[in-house]
Design an enzyme around this catalytic site. Structure first.
Site, PDB file in Angstrom:
ATOM      1  N   SER A 103      10.218  39.681   7.482  1.00 42.68           N
ATOM      2  CA  SER A 103      10.502  39.735   8.922  1.00 42.68           C
ATOM      3  C   SER A 103      10.263  41.137   9.473  1.00 42.68           C
ATOM      4  O   SER A 103      10.329  42.131   8.733  1.00 42.68           O
ATOM      5  CB  SER A 103      11.947  39.328   9.192  1.00 42.68           C
ATOM      6  OG  SER A 103      12.183  38.039   8.681  1.00 42.68           O
TER       7      SER A 103
HETATM    8  C1  LIG Z   1      11.388  34.654   7.600  1.00 38.65           C
HETATM    9  S1  LIG Z   1      11.499  34.129   5.950  1.00 38.65           S
HETATM   10  C2  LIG Z   1      12.857  35.064   5.323  1.00 38.65           C
HETATM   11  C3  LIG Z   1      12.612  36.539   5.207  1.00 38.65           C
HETATM   12  C4  LIG Z   1      13.465  37.189   4.149  1.00 38.65           C
HETATM   13  N1  LIG Z   1      14.860  37.260   4.498  1.00 38.65           N
HETATM   14  C5  LIG Z   1      12.941  38.534   3.718  1.00 38.65           C
HETATM   15  O1  LIG Z   1      13.676  39.511   3.704  1.00 38.65           O
HETATM   16  O2  LIG Z   1      11.761  38.608   3.345  1.00 38.65           O
HETATM   17  C6  LIG Z   1      12.271  32.529   6.087  1.00 38.65           C
HETATM   18  C7  LIG Z   1      12.521  31.875   4.758  1.00 38.65           C
HETATM   19  O3  LIG Z   1      13.364  30.736   4.951  1.00 38.65           O
HETATM   20  C8  LIG Z   1      13.026  29.794   3.968  1.00 38.65           C
HETATM   21  N2  LIG Z   1      13.567  28.474   4.314  1.00 38.65           N
HETATM   22  C9  LIG Z   1      13.073  27.555   5.183  1.00 38.65           C
HETATM   23  N3  LIG Z   1      13.866  26.478   5.194  1.00 38.65           N
HETATM   24  C10 LIG Z   1      14.885  26.717   4.335  1.00 38.65           C
HETATM   25  C11 LIG Z   1      16.027  25.983   3.914  1.00 38.65           C
HETATM   26  N4  LIG Z   1      16.302  24.779   4.413  1.00 38.65           N
HETATM   27  N5  LIG Z   1      16.840  26.561   3.002  1.00 38.65           N
HETATM   28  C12 LIG Z   1      16.599  27.790   2.483  1.00 38.65           C
HETATM   29  N6  LIG Z   1      15.532  28.530   2.842  1.00 38.65           N
HETATM   30  C13 LIG Z   1      14.691  28.002   3.754  1.00 38.65           C
HETATM   31  C14 LIG Z   1      11.503  29.848   3.946  1.00 38.65           C
HETATM   32  O4  LIG Z   1      10.993  29.289   2.743  1.00 38.65           O
HETATM   33  C15 LIG Z   1      11.262  31.345   4.094  1.00 38.65           C
HETATM   34  O5  LIG Z   1      11.089  31.950   2.830  1.00 38.65           O
END
Ligand SMILES: C[S@@+](CC[C@H](N)C(=O)[O-])C[C@H]1O[C@@H](n2cnc3c(N)ncnc32)[C@H](O)[C@@H]1O
Length: 447
Positions: A103
């Protein structure tokens, strides 16, 4: 149904020539010039910029951002990008839509400030992604605390584990799981942070949050998203501060995802809305055959953190409309309020969106529409823009109540499956909100 996804191959080792090959001189990153140099120096420059914009406010978040080597979580990505102000997409699905990303740092910082992690806290992160934020959380909790981070994407968790080990945070617990169910084994948590767009607030987060705990979550409401810090009492989530942001939506079998309608061949305009909105692509195509209806509102565009998109989201037909930039350059479409698109509305065979024109050193918001219902849609959108202008300095407050139990004084309410979200517009707060707008433009499409 979970969509199949394609893993972008993990790039080469951080010490690879790609990582070392940082261009000499200044690299312009969205309005801010970052001196090329060591990763540590770039990190310092980045954090200084975030401080100046009020996104980093306290010593704890400042210290964590300076300590955790962000570039080790996206090996192979040039340092200037790793320390730039934009997100770095790390996974896409087969259609090219972003599934996971590192992000943008301003948003990471501002959400950590919202979360207010203290040494010794137990923290759950939903959305491990690259593992970078999990490392920051671990830095904030210190050795007495504990961080559990869950991600639905097994490949992301595997890559995050390697990044965490490289950066010295192998002790962070990472789990492949649907984070909408939390992680009961580690509950209760003093803090829960969600780093993907959530359409609703699942019961598990309420059950697993310790009394007095804080939940920070980017909540999606009719195509607009705000990161809200919630506390919970007597079954009601009370919101403290709402920060505009764009996030990849959380996924899961019963999740309300977004869908996109593409008009024209080749595409000239895209419309994006929550999946529960019925948009008929074939019918909407007909709007392209109609001439444009355009009005100018006399209203100046917002600067910084604002709630114009919320003003429009009060309209049930609201959606996000993105005219293609080449189509705008060719004169086929009036420029949208933002280069990547703007809020608008679509109904049957008519669509409309907020447009922009420059007037001297200022600008004006307009409404552009095509289709048989243009006159009505333009009038309603223009009214909403003028109504927003009268309250442009008001502050958004977002609460979530048990379904069906929202207060009658809310500006508007949005029914979800488990909660009813109440949006309030409160008179201005003298404390200015931090703004990412000088770093990255606000309210951009989720990524
Ligand atoms: C914007 S990224 C997160 C960035 C992360 N916090 C970082 O520091 O790099 C969003 C993440 O949410 C995950 N995601 C989507 N749906 C999800 C769910 N139902 N449960 C857990 N993770 C999920 C995606 O696979 C993705 O890796």
């Amino acid at each position: 149904m979970a969509r199949p996804y394609e893993k972008i191959p993990e790039p080469a080792d951080p010490a690879s020539p790609v990582s070392r090959g940082v261009p000499k001189g200044n690299v312009c990153v969205v309005g801010i010039s970052i001196e090329s140099g060591s990763a540590e120096a770039m990190r310092g420059t980045l954090v200084d910029a975030l401080r100046r914009h009020g996104l980093v406010q306290g010593e704890a978040v400042d210290g964590a951002l300076r300590a955790v080597p962000r570039h080790l979580f996206v090996p192979g990505v040039p340092l200037a990008r790793a320390y730039g102000h934009e997100a770095v997409v790390t996974y896409r699905d087969e259609s090219g839509a972003a599934l996971s990303s590192l992000s943008e740092p301003g948003l990471v910082a501002a959400m950590l400030e919202q979360l207010d992690v203290r040494p010794g806290h137990r923290v759950l992160e939903v959305g491990t992604g690259t593992g970078y934020n999990a490392a920051l959380l671990s830095r904030l909790t210190g050795p007495q605390g504990h961080v559990t981070s869950v991600d639905i994407l097994p490949g992301a968790v595997a890559v995050a584990r390697r990044g965490l080990a490289r950066a010295g945070y192998a002790h962070v617990e990472t789990v492949v799981a649907d984070g909408r169910l939390g992680h009961p084994d580690g509950a209760p948590y003093d803090r829960i942070i969600v780093t993907g767009g959530a359409w609703d607030l699942p019961a598990a987060w309420a059950e697993q949050l310790a009394p007095g705990g804080v939940l920070v979550v980017p909540l999606r409401l009719r195509g607009v998203t705000r990161s809200v810090a919630f506390t919970r009492r007597d079954g009601v989530w009370t919101g403290h501060g709402a920060l505009s942001c764009g996030f990849v939506p959380l996924r899961g079998d019963d999740e309300v995802a977004e869908h996109q309608v593409v008009l024209g061949d080749p595409p000239v305009l895209r419309i994006r809305a929550d999946e529960d909105r019925a948009l008929d692509e074939a019918v909407l195509q007909r709007a392209l055959d109609r001439s444009e209806t355009l009005v100018w509102t006399g209203v100046r565009p917002p600067g910084g953190e604002n709630h114009l998109d919320f003003g429009l989201a009060a309209l049930p037909e609201c959606c996000r409309v993105m005219p293609d930039l080449d189509a705008v350059r060719s004169g086929a479409f009036t420029a949208a309020l933002y280069p990547w698109g703007s809020m608008g509305a679509a109904t049957g065979d008519t669509f409309a969106y907020l447009a922009r024109r420059g007037i001297g050193d200022t600008a004006e918001i307009g409404v552009s529409a095509r289709g048989p219902a243009s006159a009505d849609l333009v009038a309603r959108l223009a009214d909403l823009v003028r109504a927003w202008d009268r309250t442009r300095h008001h502050v958004l407050r977002i609460d979530a109540h048990p379904r069906g139990a929202a207060p009658s004084d809310a500006t508007w309410t949005v029914p979800k499956r488990r909660t009813t979200v109440a949006v309030h517009l409160d008179p201005p707060d003298p404390t200015p909100l931090p703004s990412r707008s000088a770093l990255v433009p606000p309210a951009r499409a989720p990524r």
